[in-house]
Design a protein around this motif. Sequence first.
Motif, PDB file in Angstrom:
ATOM      1  N   THR A 308      23.920   7.886 -18.188  1.00 37.57           N
ATOM      2  CA  THR A 308      22.689   7.444 -17.529  1.00 37.57           C
ATOM      3  C   THR A 308      22.322   6.032 -17.951  1.00 37.57           C
ATOM      4  OG1 THR A 308      21.870   9.713 -17.350  1.00 37.57           O
ATOM      5  CG2 THR A 308      20.244   7.941 -17.204  1.00 37.57           C
ATOM      6  N   ALA A 309      22.445   5.733 -19.229  1.00 43.00           N
ATOM      7  CA  ALA A 309      22.134   4.389 -19.720  1.00 43.00           C
ATOM      8  C   ALA A 309      23.038   3.346 -19.078  1.00 43.00           C
ATOM      9  CB  ALA A 309      22.259   4.346 -21.240  1.00 43.00           C
ATOM     10  N   VAL A 310      24.323   3.680 -18.928  1.00 41.79           N
ATOM     11  CA  VAL A 310      25.255   2.767 -18.280  1.00 41.79           C
ATOM     12  C   VAL A 310      24.919   2.635 -16.802  1.00 41.79           C
ATOM     13  CG1 VAL A 310      27.668   2.445 -17.615  1.00 41.79           C
ATOM     14  CG2 VAL A 310      27.104   3.126 -19.950  1.00 41.79           C
ATOM     15  N   ALA A 311      24.595   3.755 -16.160  1.00 41.44           N
ATOM     16  CA  ALA A 311      24.259   3.737 -14.735  1.00 41.44           C
ATOM     17  C   ALA A 311      23.041   2.868 -14.461  1.00 41.44           C
ATOM     18  CB  ALA A 311      24.005   5.155 -14.239  1.00 41.44           C
ATOM     19  N   GLU A 312      22.084   2.896 -15.367  1.00 46.29           N
ATOM     20  CA  GLU A 312      20.843   2.130 -15.198  1.00 46.29           C
ATOM     21  C   GLU A 312      20.936   0.733 -15.784  1.00 46.29           C
ATOM     22  OE1 GLU A 312      17.870   4.655 -16.909  1.00 46.29           O
ATOM     23  OE2 GLU A 312      17.952   6.088 -15.237  1.00 46.29           O
ATOM     24  N   ARG A 313      22.113   0.354 -16.249  1.00 44.80           N
ATOM     25  CA  ARG A 313      22.386  -0.981 -16.777  1.00 44.80           C
ATOM     26  C   ARG A 313      21.413  -1.346 -17.899  1.00 44.80           C
ATOM     27  NH1 ARG A 313      23.063  -4.879 -11.752  1.00 44.80           N
ATOM     28  NH2 ARG A 313      23.933  -6.243 -13.360  1.00 44.80           N
ATOM     29  N   ARG A 314      21.212  -0.373 -18.805  1.00 45.62           N
ATOM     30  CA  ARG A 314      20.340  -0.593 -19.957  1.00 45.62           C
ATOM     31  C   ARG A 314      21.127  -0.908 -21.219  1.00 45.62           C
ATOM     32  NH1 ARG A 314      18.351   3.887 -21.412  1.00 45.62           N
ATOM     33  NH2 ARG A 314      18.858   5.402 -19.797  1.00 45.62           N
ATOM     34  N   THR A 315      22.429  -1.118 -21.073  1.00 47.40           N
ATOM     35  CA  THR A 315      23.280  -1.313 -22.239  1.00 47.40           C
ATOM     36  C   THR A 315      23.913  -2.700 -22.212  1.00 47.40           C
ATOM     37  OG1 THR A 315      25.229  -0.414 -21.121  1.00 47.40           O
ATOM     38  CG2 THR A 315      23.816   1.139 -22.295  1.00 47.40           C
ATOM     39  N   THR A 316      24.410  -3.126 -23.358  1.00 46.36           N
ATOM     40  CA  THR A 316      25.221  -4.329 -23.440  1.00 46.36           C
ATOM     41  C   THR A 316      26.582  -3.949 -24.014  1.00 46.36           C
ATOM     42  OG1 THR A 316      24.333  -4.853 -25.636  1.00 46.36           O
ATOM     43  CG2 THR A 316      23.244  -5.864 -23.740  1.00 46.36           C
ATOM     44  N   GLY A 317      27.602  -4.720 -23.652  1.00 47.36           N
ATOM     45  CA  GLY A 317      28.931  -4.389 -24.157  1.00 47.36           C
ATOM     46  C   GLY A 317      29.347  -2.993 -23.728  1.00 47.36           C
ATOM     47  N   LYS A 318      29.909  -2.239 -24.672  1.00 52.16           N
ATOM     48  CA  LYS A 318      30.427  -0.915 -24.375  1.00 52.16           C
ATOM     49  C   LYS A 318      29.645   0.188 -25.075  1.00 52.16           C
ATOM     50  CE  LYS A 318      33.628  -0.107 -22.279  1.00 52.16           C
ATOM     51  NZ  LYS A 318      35.077  -0.188 -22.376  1.00 52.16           N
ATOM     52  N   VAL A 319      29.608   1.337 -24.424  1.00 46.20           N
ATOM     53  CA  VAL A 319      29.055   2.576 -24.979  1.00 46.20           C
ATOM     54  C   VAL A 319      30.230   3.506 -25.222  1.00 46.20           C
ATOM     55  CG1 VAL A 319      27.562   4.550 -24.533  1.00 46.20           C
ATOM     56  CG2 VAL A 319      26.874   2.265 -23.767  1.00 46.20           C
ATOM     57  N   VAL A 320      30.243   4.140 -26.392  1.00 44.11           N
ATOM     58  CA  VAL A 320      31.393   4.960 -26.784  1.00 44.11           C
ATOM     59  C   VAL A 320      30.933   6.343 -27.217  1.00 44.11           C
ATOM     60  CG1 VAL A 320      33.331   5.178 -28.403  1.00 44.11           C
ATOM     61  CG2 VAL A 320      32.726   2.941 -27.473  1.00 44.11           C
ATOM     62  N   LEU A 321      31.703   7.368 -26.836  1.00 35.57           N
ATOM     63  CA  LEU A 321      31.510   8.725 -27.324  1.00 35.57           C
ATOM     64  C   LEU A 321      32.438   8.962 -28.504  1.00 35.57           C
ATOM     65  CD1 LEU A 321      31.496  10.630 -23.900  1.00 35.57           C
ATOM     66  CD2 LEU A 321      29.509   9.864 -25.221  1.00 35.57           C
ATOM     67  N   ASP A 322      31.880   9.371 -29.634  1.00 32.52           N
ATOM     68  CA  ASP A 322      32.653   9.639 -30.831  1.00 32.52           C
ATOM     69  C   ASP A 322      32.823  11.147 -30.974  1.00 32.52           C
ATOM     70  OD1 ASP A 322      33.716   9.945 -33.356  1.00 32.52           O
ATOM     71  OD2 ASP A 322      32.348   8.560 -34.334  1.00 32.52           O
ATOM     72  N   MET A 323      34.039  11.639 -30.768  1.00 30.75           N
ATOM     73  CA  MET A 323      34.282  13.075 -30.779  1.00 30.75           C
ATOM     74  C   MET A 323      34.175  13.668 -32.186  1.00 30.75           C
ATOM     75  SD  MET A 323      34.693  13.437 -27.602  1.00 30.75           S
ATOM     76  CE  MET A 323      35.068  12.343 -26.235  1.00 30.75           C
ATOM     77  N   THR A 324      34.161  12.835 -33.196  1.00 21.98           N
ATOM     78  CA  THR A 324      34.062  13.348 -34.577  1.00 21.98           C
ATOM     79  C   THR A 324      32.612  13.552 -34.994  1.00 21.98           C
ATOM     80  OG1 THR A 324      34.003  11.148 -35.640  1.00 21.98           O
ATOM     81  CG2 THR A 324      36.166  12.078 -35.145  1.00 21.98           C
ATOM     82  N   ARG A 325      31.660  13.093 -34.150  1.00 26.44           N
ATOM     83  CA  ARG A 325      30.240  13.275 -34.449  1.00 26.44           C
ATOM     84  C   ARG A 325      29.708  14.512 -33.743  1.00 26.44           C
ATOM     85  NH1 ARG A 325      27.103   7.686 -33.423  1.00 26.44           N
ATOM     86  NH2 ARG A 325      25.404   9.174 -33.642  1.00 26.44           N
ATOM     87  N   THR A 326      28.733  15.165 -34.357  1.00 28.75           N
ATOM     88  CA  THR A 326      28.125  16.352 -33.736  1.00 28.75           C
ATOM     89  C   THR A 326      26.709  16.055 -33.276  1.00 28.75           C
ATOM     90  OG1 THR A 326      27.405  17.111 -35.921  1.00 28.75           O
ATOM     91  CG2 THR A 326      29.525  17.901 -35.114  1.00 28.75           C
TER      92      THR A 326
END
Length: 326
Positions: A308-326
């Motif tokens: 959603t944040a990426v869709a609404e262009r509220r981010t800079t650079g890249k957004v990443v999902l870390d599978m090692t985080r819970t």
Amino acid sequence: MRTARCTSYGPPGGIEIAETDDLTPGPGEVLVEVHAAAVNYPDVLVAADRYQISAPLPFTPGSEFAGVVAARGAGVSGPPEGTAVAGAVFTGAFAEQVVAPVAALRPIPDGLDMVHAAAFHVTYQTAYHALVTVGGATAGEWAAVLGAAGGVGSAAVDVATRLGVRVVAAASSKERLDVALGLGAERGIDYTKEELKVRVRELTGGGGAHLVIDPVGGDHAEAAFRALCRGGRFVTVGYADGRIPRIPLNLVLLKNATVRGFEARMMREEAPEAVAAAQRALAAMVRDGMRPLVSRVHPLSEVASALTAVAERRTTGKVVLDMTRT
């Protein structure tokens, strides 16, 4: 394994986390234990069935990942199990495991951890090809980069300045321009407040930009095209604005300009030698200290809010999902 699942087309809020069976690689495929996956704007479009290619329901979204080889299918001799790799698929990356053709995998450049490796491959390859392979950028030229604080835009600014290309960054706020200027852009334009065509010409000394890199589309595309110098090149990369631009062909004629597109999948299939050259050039830049800009890291459980944040262009650079985080 845990995986994000899209069971109906629509906004990212409808994507849920589910437990599914572990995957098995088929002939020519590799099973990768995913450590990190990057969120890209096309992932939003695929989930909404607004991309050029439709993904049959249900599916796991996500294209860009980094992880470790866990198993190899029939006919695959390498990379060995335990090897750290990055790669890209059409869908399937937002999960603890992904199966990918062996040709879709790349070694991780020395110096990148898993989070930065996941954020690197697609956007930096796109930026390099848009600038060099397709755009023909050379040192000393002026390049106008639209969406200069986004994933592809920030990568384009970063790569261009390292190649000696002078960058005019265009973005939608002072804060986003500060990001681009921090990556090496010489000039900045807030295209919500300034006239893009006029300011690009002013900031380049009156002649206009030699090259435009446009991952945004919408109304800004024609304004940026009008800011090209005679004989300039316009590279269309994507449409984060949500609207595909319509540039009058008489402008192309009058400027003696070139309009070209870049699409990563076709580049891999049609110009493997150019892909290999880009990988070598980018690996050298990483050795010299280049790192992708990662502004947010989320656990897989927050995939909907990350998209959603990426869709609404509220981010800079890249957004990443870390599978090692819970």
